[in-house]
Design an enzyme around this catalytic site. Structure first.
Site, PDB file in Angstrom:
ATOM      1  N   ASP A  15      -4.342 -10.601  18.492  1.00 18.67           N
ATOM      2  CA  ASP A  15      -4.890  -9.294  18.113  1.00 18.67           C
ATOM      3  C   ASP A  15      -3.871  -8.210  18.467  1.00 18.67           C
ATOM      4  OD1 ASP A  15      -7.666  -7.734  17.551  1.00 18.67           O
ATOM      5  OD2 ASP A  15      -6.517  -6.689  19.095  1.00 18.67           O
ATOM      6  N   TYR A  75       0.046  -0.198  18.951  1.00 19.52           N
ATOM      7  CA  TYR A  75       0.536  -0.893  20.156  1.00 19.52           C
ATOM      8  C   TYR A  75       2.066  -0.930  20.185  1.00 19.52           C
ATOM      9  CZ  TYR A  75      -4.313  -2.699  20.390  1.00 19.52           C
ATOM     10  OH  TYR A  75      -5.680  -2.830  20.419  1.00 19.52           O
ATOM     11  N   LYS A 118      -4.262  -3.461  12.941  1.00 19.15           N
ATOM     12  CA  LYS A 118      -5.187  -2.336  12.752  1.00 19.15           C
ATOM     13  C   LYS A 118      -4.442  -1.098  12.265  1.00 19.15           C
ATOM     14  CE  LYS A 118      -7.459  -4.052  16.929  1.00 19.15           C
ATOM     15  NZ  LYS A 118      -6.373  -4.355  17.884  1.00 19.15           N
ATOM     16  N   HIS A 151      -8.931   1.229  12.918  1.00 17.42           N
ATOM     17  CA  HIS A 151      -8.930   1.173  14.384  1.00 17.42           C
ATOM     18  C   HIS A 151     -10.047   2.016  15.023  1.00 17.42           C
ATOM     19  CE1 HIS A 151      -5.859   0.250  17.796  1.00 17.42           C
ATOM     20  NE2 HIS A 151      -7.081   0.255  18.276  1.00 17.42           N
TER      21      HIS A 151
HETATM   22  P1  NAD Z   1      -8.977  -6.884  29.164  1.00 17.02           P
HETATM   23  O1  NAD Z   1     -10.426  -6.768  29.471  1.00 17.02           O
HETATM   24  O2  NAD Z   1      -8.475  -8.066  28.420  1.00 17.02           O
HETATM   25  O3  NAD Z   1      -8.268  -6.770  30.583  1.00 17.02           O
HETATM   26  C1  NAD Z   1      -6.893  -6.829  30.727  1.00 17.02           C
HETATM   27  C2  NAD Z   1      -6.598  -6.718  32.218  1.00 17.02           C
HETATM   28  O4  NAD Z   1      -7.174  -7.814  32.910  1.00 17.02           O
HETATM   29  C3  NAD Z   1      -5.115  -6.731  32.486  1.00 17.02           C
HETATM   30  O5  NAD Z   1      -4.857  -5.827  33.535  1.00 17.02           O
HETATM   31  C4  NAD Z   1      -4.856  -8.160  32.940  1.00 17.02           C
HETATM   32  O6  NAD Z   1      -3.786  -8.255  33.827  1.00 17.02           O
HETATM   33  C5  NAD Z   1      -6.155  -8.531  33.609  1.00 17.02           C
HETATM   34  N1  NAD Z   1      -6.429  -9.974  33.475  1.00 17.02           N
HETATM   35  C6  NAD Z   1      -6.375 -10.729  32.347  1.00 17.02           C
HETATM   36  N2  NAD Z   1      -6.695 -11.996  32.606  1.00 17.02           N
HETATM   37  C7  NAD Z   1      -6.954 -12.061  33.940  1.00 17.02           C
HETATM   38  C8  NAD Z   1      -7.329 -13.114  34.818  1.00 17.02           C
HETATM   39  N3  NAD Z   1      -7.513 -14.353  34.381  1.00 17.02           N
HETATM   40  N4  NAD Z   1      -7.510 -12.819  36.135  1.00 17.02           N
HETATM   41  C9  NAD Z   1      -7.342 -11.569  36.610  1.00 17.02           C
HETATM   42  N5  NAD Z   1      -7.000 -10.521  35.818  1.00 17.02           N
HETATM   43  C10 NAD Z   1      -6.790 -10.782  34.500  1.00 17.02           C
HETATM   44  O7  NAD Z   1      -8.520  -5.509  28.458  1.00 17.02           O
HETATM   45  P2  NAD Z   1      -7.683  -5.116  27.173  1.00 17.02           P
HETATM   46  O8  NAD Z   1      -6.330  -5.708  27.188  1.00 17.02           O
HETATM   47  O9  NAD Z   1      -7.757  -3.656  27.068  1.00 17.02           O
HETATM   48  O10 NAD Z   1      -8.511  -5.763  25.977  1.00 17.02           O
HETATM   49  C11 NAD Z   1      -8.149  -6.982  25.358  1.00 17.02           C
HETATM   50  C12 NAD Z   1      -7.622  -6.729  23.974  1.00 17.02           C
HETATM   51  O11 NAD Z   1      -8.558  -5.999  23.187  1.00 17.02           O
HETATM   52  C13 NAD Z   1      -6.377  -5.844  23.931  1.00 17.02           C
HETATM   53  O12 NAD Z   1      -5.213  -6.500  24.352  1.00 17.02           O
HETATM   54  C14 NAD Z   1      -6.376  -5.450  22.485  1.00 17.02           C
HETATM   55  O13 NAD Z   1      -5.895  -6.517  21.682  1.00 17.02           O
HETATM   56  C15 NAD Z   1      -7.859  -5.211  22.245  1.00 17.02           C
HETATM   57  N6  NAD Z   1      -8.249  -3.789  22.397  1.00 17.02           N
HETATM   58  C16 NAD Z   1      -8.722  -3.134  21.320  1.00 17.02           C
HETATM   59  C17 NAD Z   1      -9.101  -1.807  21.396  1.00 17.02           C
HETATM   60  C18 NAD Z   1      -9.631  -1.116  20.189  1.00 17.02           C
HETATM   61  O14 NAD Z   1      -9.795   0.110  20.222  1.00 17.02           O
HETATM   62  N7  NAD Z   1      -9.924  -1.819  19.140  1.00 17.02           N
HETATM   63  C19 NAD Z   1      -8.989  -1.115  22.614  1.00 17.02           C
HETATM   64  C20 NAD Z   1      -8.501  -1.807  23.723  1.00 17.02           C
HETATM   65  C21 NAD Z   1      -8.157  -3.137  23.610  1.00 17.02           C
END
Ligand code: NAD
Length: 279
Positions: free
Chosen positions: A49, A54, A79, A112
């Site tokens: 994704d 990004y 997106k 988005h």
């Molecule tokens: P997330 O909930 O995936 O959290 C990421 C955080 O959690 C990072 O700091 C990472 O180091 C930590 N983490 C990941 N795996 C872990 C584990 N096993 N143990 C401990 N910590 C861990 O948040 P995100 O990255 O914001 O969301 C995931 C994806 O969603 C994004 O990468 C993106 O592709 C998408 N996204 C979309 C939008 C949108 O507006 N559509 C907004 C934000 C994110």
């Protein structure tokens, strides 16, 4: 390497299927994106994704090219950014994304944010419908759409979005919006599925109890909760052990009572922007 086939898929209203677990690359610096994406693909992830905003689509594309994984085994989402919404700009923005990814098509292309102050969703969606008809994206969808945004879009268009990608984690579950998605046949994707690291998942008793019982981490329990609730997730991490950990959620099953207990944790605590305000 973990077997990619252990990840269940869901059929969308586009009639194509999407792996329920993927790799999200938001806030991954371009310099780290290619390496992390290659590692994810090595570990068995087949769904990525990304988004034009990004700034790392080229690095995702380079990782795909280097991986040697067949294109038809991959599910790639990108997106459209808000400033590219509109009849005259959406097509060119899509072309740029495809070019950076080095692909002939994407599997899913999303608006988005609704960006309500722009009032351009209707004309933008018409371009996405054309891209879908041309086979340049296998499914089209939206992100951060509220019930009002969905209703306005569906009233004026011929294709119902395949997905609505929304912020969703234990402290912010958006149950009414999930129900609205379901009512329209729209699949819910949960962004920030782990709460973006903004709070400690182990502080939630419903989560930590399951983690102890199954010998899993709180993050694995929460990802498993999403998957059993039929949502699609793509947690982000740049670290191989965490990438492996997040993939290793298919050898245990939460009971209906445990799922219900996590669903009770909702506090309406949004971590990201409010879609009414982000333009
Ligand atoms: P997330 O909930 O995936 O959290 C990421 C955080 O959690 C990072 O700091 C990472 O180091 C930590 N983490 C990941 N795996 C872990 C584990 N096993 N143990 C401990 N910590 C861990 O948040 P995100 O990255 O914001 O969301 C995931 C994806 O969603 C994004 O990468 C993106 O592709 C998408 N996204 C979309 C939008 C949108 O507006 N559509 C907004 C934000 C994110």
């Amino acid at each position: 390497m973990t077997n990619p086939h252990t990840v269940p898929s869901i059929r969308m209203n586009s009639q194509t299927t999407i792996p329920q677990l993927g790799f999200g690359v938001y806030l991954l610096e371009p310099s780290k994106t290619q390496g992390a994406t290659e590692e994810a693909l090595e570990l068995g992830y087949r769904h990525i994704d990304t988004a034009s905003i990004y700034g790392n689509e080229s690095e995702v594309g380079a990782a795909i090219a280097a991986s040697g994984v067949n294109r038809d085994e991959l599910f790639i989402t990108s997106k459209l950014w808000n400033s590219d919404q509109g009849t005259s700009t959406t097509g060119a923005a899509f072309d740029r994304s495809l070019d950076k990814l080095g692909l002939g098509y994407v599997d899913l292309y999303l608006i988005h944010w609704p960006a309500p102050a722009l009032s351009k969703v209707g004309e933008t969606w018409a371009v996405l419908e054309r891209l879908f008809d041309e086979g340049r994206t296998r499914a089209i969808g939206v992100s951060n759409f509220r019930p009002i945004d969905l209703e306005q879009l569906i009233a004026k268009s011929s294709i119902v979005p395949a997905v609505n990608q929304i912020e969703l984690h234990p402290l912010f579950q958006q149950r009414e919006l999930q129900e609205e998605n379901r009512k329209h046949g729209i699949l819910t994707q949960a962004w920030g599925p782990l709460g973006q690291g903004l709070y400690d998942l182990s502080s939630l008793t419903s989560v930590s109890d399951c983690a102890t019982e199954y010998g899993k981490t709180p993050q694995q329990v929460v990802l498993r909760w999403h998957v059993q609730e039929q949502r699609v997730v793509f947690p982000k991490s740049a670290h191989r052990p965490r990438l492996a950990e997040n993939f290793d959620i298919f050898d245990f099953e939460l009971t209906p009572e445990q799922i219900a207990a996590i669903s009770q944790e909702d506090k309406g605590q949004r971590g990201g922007p409010d879609p009414a305000e982000l333009n």
